[in-house]
Enzyme design. Structure first.
Site, PDB file in Angstrom:
ATOM      1  N   ASN A 197     -10.385  -3.564   9.183  1.00 25.74           N
ATOM      2  CA  ASN A 197     -11.092  -4.803   8.856  1.00 25.74           C
ATOM      3  C   ASN A 197     -10.152  -5.991   8.865  1.00 25.74           C
ATOM      4  O   ASN A 197      -8.935  -5.830   8.741  1.00 25.74           O
ATOM      5  CB  ASN A 197     -11.681  -4.735   7.431  1.00 25.74           C
ATOM      6  CG  ASN A 197     -12.653  -3.608   7.218  1.00 25.74           C
ATOM      7  OD1 ASN A 197     -13.417  -3.251   8.103  1.00 25.74           O
ATOM      8  ND2 ASN A 197     -12.622  -3.038   6.020  1.00 25.74           N
ATOM      9  N   GLY A 204      -8.558  -2.817   5.821  1.00 25.19           N
ATOM     10  CA  GLY A 204      -9.412  -1.659   6.035  1.00 25.19           C
ATOM     11  C   GLY A 204      -8.676  -0.422   5.569  1.00 25.19           C
ATOM     12  O   GLY A 204      -7.481  -0.261   5.833  1.00 25.19           O
ATOM     13  N   LYS A 205      -9.364   0.464   4.862  1.00 23.81           N
ATOM     14  CA  LYS A 205      -8.673   1.616   4.276  1.00 23.81           C
ATOM     15  C   LYS A 205      -7.980   2.462   5.341  1.00 23.81           C
ATOM     16  O   LYS A 205      -6.850   2.923   5.143  1.00 23.81           O
ATOM     17  CB  LYS A 205      -9.651   2.480   3.474  1.00 23.81           C
ATOM     18  CG  LYS A 205     -10.248   1.793   2.258  1.00 23.81           C
ATOM     19  CD  LYS A 205     -11.016   2.740   1.378  1.00 23.81           C
ATOM     20  CE  LYS A 205     -10.095   3.639   0.618  1.00 23.81           C
ATOM     21  NZ  LYS A 205      -9.240   2.932  -0.354  1.00 23.81           N
ATOM     22  N   GLU A 226     -15.087   4.998   4.917  1.00 27.28           N
ATOM     23  CA  GLU A 226     -15.590   3.680   5.315  1.00 27.28           C
ATOM     24  C   GLU A 226     -16.146   3.677   6.738  1.00 27.28           C
ATOM     25  O   GLU A 226     -16.472   2.619   7.264  1.00 27.28           O
ATOM     26  CB  GLU A 226     -14.488   2.626   5.181  1.00 27.28           C
ATOM     27  CG  GLU A 226     -14.191   2.261   3.738  1.00 27.28           C
ATOM     28  CD  GLU A 226     -13.215   1.097   3.601  1.00 27.28           C
ATOM     29  OE1 GLU A 226     -13.218   0.469   2.527  1.00 27.28           O
ATOM     30  OE2 GLU A 226     -12.456   0.814   4.553  1.00 27.28           O
ATOM     31  N   THR A 254      -4.859   9.144  -8.901  1.00 27.09           N
ATOM     32  CA  THR A 254      -4.033   7.976  -9.209  1.00 27.09           C
ATOM     33  C   THR A 254      -4.571   7.258 -10.443  1.00 27.09           C
ATOM     34  O   THR A 254      -5.778   7.217 -10.674  1.00 27.09           O
ATOM     35  CB  THR A 254      -3.974   7.005  -8.025  1.00 27.09           C
ATOM     36  OG1 THR A 254      -5.304   6.540  -7.729  1.00 27.09           O
ATOM     37  CG2 THR A 254      -3.397   7.691  -6.788  1.00 27.09           C
ATOM     38  N   ALA A 262      -1.126   1.587 -12.771  1.00 33.87           N
ATOM     39  CA  ALA A 262       0.233   1.403 -13.274  1.00 33.87           C
ATOM     40  C   ALA A 262       0.742   2.602 -14.053  1.00 33.87           C
ATOM     41  O   ALA A 262       1.945   2.704 -14.328  1.00 33.87           O
ATOM     42  CB  ALA A 262       0.287   0.150 -14.152  1.00 33.87           C
ATOM     43  N   ASP A 272      -0.742  -8.568  -6.501  1.00 41.51           N
ATOM     44  CA  ASP A 272      -2.026  -8.256  -5.860  1.00 41.51           C
ATOM     45  C   ASP A 272      -2.112  -6.742  -5.683  1.00 41.51           C
ATOM     46  O   ASP A 272      -1.287  -6.151  -4.989  1.00 41.51           O
ATOM     47  CB  ASP A 272      -2.125  -8.973  -4.510  1.00 41.51           C
ATOM     48  CG  ASP A 272      -3.429  -8.686  -3.764  1.00 41.51           C
ATOM     49  OD1 ASP A 272      -4.341  -8.092  -4.365  1.00 41.51           O
ATOM     50  OD2 ASP A 272      -3.518  -9.054  -2.584  1.00 41.51           O
ATOM     51  N   ASP A 316      -4.232   2.589  -0.939  1.00 41.94           N
ATOM     52  CA  ASP A 316      -4.090   3.012   0.461  1.00 41.94           C
ATOM     53  C   ASP A 316      -2.621   3.268   0.800  1.00 41.94           C
ATOM     54  O   ASP A 316      -2.294   4.207   1.535  1.00 41.94           O
ATOM     55  CB  ASP A 316      -4.651   1.943   1.395  1.00 41.94           C
ATOM     56  CG  ASP A 316      -6.148   1.772   1.260  1.00 41.94           C
ATOM     57  OD1 ASP A 316      -6.815   2.742   0.851  1.00 41.94           O
ATOM     58  OD2 ASP A 316      -6.647   0.679   1.554  1.00 41.94           O
TER      59      ASP A 316
END
Length: 292
Positions: free
Chosen positions: A17, A45-46, A144, A208, A211, A235, A241
């Site tokens: 993407n 995009g993943k 996706e 996951t 942090a 960010d 990913d």
């Protein structure tokens, strides 16, 4: 399979993407308008993010996916090529490429709306696609693109001895027998809760926790916990990913080493704005490995 076990051959089947990233002090509530502090267009995009992460982290990656014939297509194809990812199997289809509208607040947290575009055209695999999957060490997929295409790739990989690593995101319930052909699943804590018992047949499960690092459950009840290095997050877009792609690149080292490698890569990815632009190189990951 690759002749160099330290540089595994990885086929990534997934989305690509253009991310339209807006930064703001606070993400808007429903019906609220806020002033932004910045804007950037960053390829994402993943699938593409994970492909670039796996390549930069030490893999030899081939990407299977689709872009449109719009103004974004050249930049999307170019970011893969510039990162060393193979694009021979990247299709061009009529219509728009996929996009993601992303809002990032001052804490580095994000909200994302994805419009699939050309990614929705990945409805079948060609003979050349199937041959690439069969020849790879690892097949890495997400959700996706159309799920039936992912399922066909997973079954083909499993039948040909290719390790299947699935990041089932966006989280959704899949056919029960498909999970038994997944060797490694990577989910965040929310996805793990949503999928629940679906994940039980998976031999190696990695969860996951942002942090707080990641946890692992493997065969014979083996469990591991991996902390994340402390960084100043700007960010978080693409951090998951990056973790997944780095895990694929290091999986041949064993779960413990792969988990440390991936956690380090994922944390480093939060220190730069954007998804693909924030993915660290192998050298940067090595420099930041434990002890922290």
């Amino acid at each position: 399979m690759t002749a160099d076990p330290s540089k595994p051959a990885i086929v990534v089947l997934g989305s690509i993407n253009m991310d339209l990233v807006t930064t703001t002090e606070q993400r808007p509530a429903p019906g609220e308008t806020v002033l932004g502090t910045g804007f950037a267009m960053v390829p994402g995009g993943k699938g593409a993010n994970q492909a670039i992460a796996a390549q930069r982290a030490g893999g030899a990656v081939e990407f299977l996916g689709a872009v449109g014939d719009d103004v974004f297509a050249g930049a999307l194809r170019g970011v893969l090529k510039d990162s060393g990812v193979g694009t021979e199997r990247l299709r061009t289809v009529a219509g728009p490429s996929g996009i993601a509208a992303i809002v990032v607040d001052a804490r580095g947290e994000n909200s994302i709306v994805v419009v699939g575009g050309a990614n929705a055209a990945m409805t079948a695999l060609t003979d050349a696609d199937l041959a690439a999957i069969a020849a790879a060490d690892i097949l890495l997929c997400q959700l996706e693109i159309p799920v039936d295409t992912v399922a066909a790739a997973v079954m083909h990989a499993s039948a040909n001895g290719t390790v299947v690593l699935l990041n089932p995101s966006p989280a959704q319930h899949l056919m029960a027998d498909l999970w038994a052909h997944v060797d490694v699943a990577v989910v965040n804590s929310g996805e793990a809760k949503h999928l629940g018992s679906d994940l039980e047949p998976v031999a190696h499960l990695v969860v996951t926790h942002g942090a707080d690092g990641a946890t692992y459950r493997g065969p014979n009840g083996r469990e591991l916990s991996q902390p994340s290095p402390r960084v100043e997050a700007i960010d978080t877009t693409g951090a998951g990913d990056t973790f997944t792609g780095a895990l694929a690149a290091a999986w041949h080292r064993g779960p413990e080493a792969a988990l440390a490698w991936a956690s380090t890569a994922g944390a480093l990815a939060t220190t730069t704005l954007g998804a693909s632009s924030s993915i660290p190189t192998r050298e940067r990951i090595e420099a930041a490995l434990p002890p922290w």
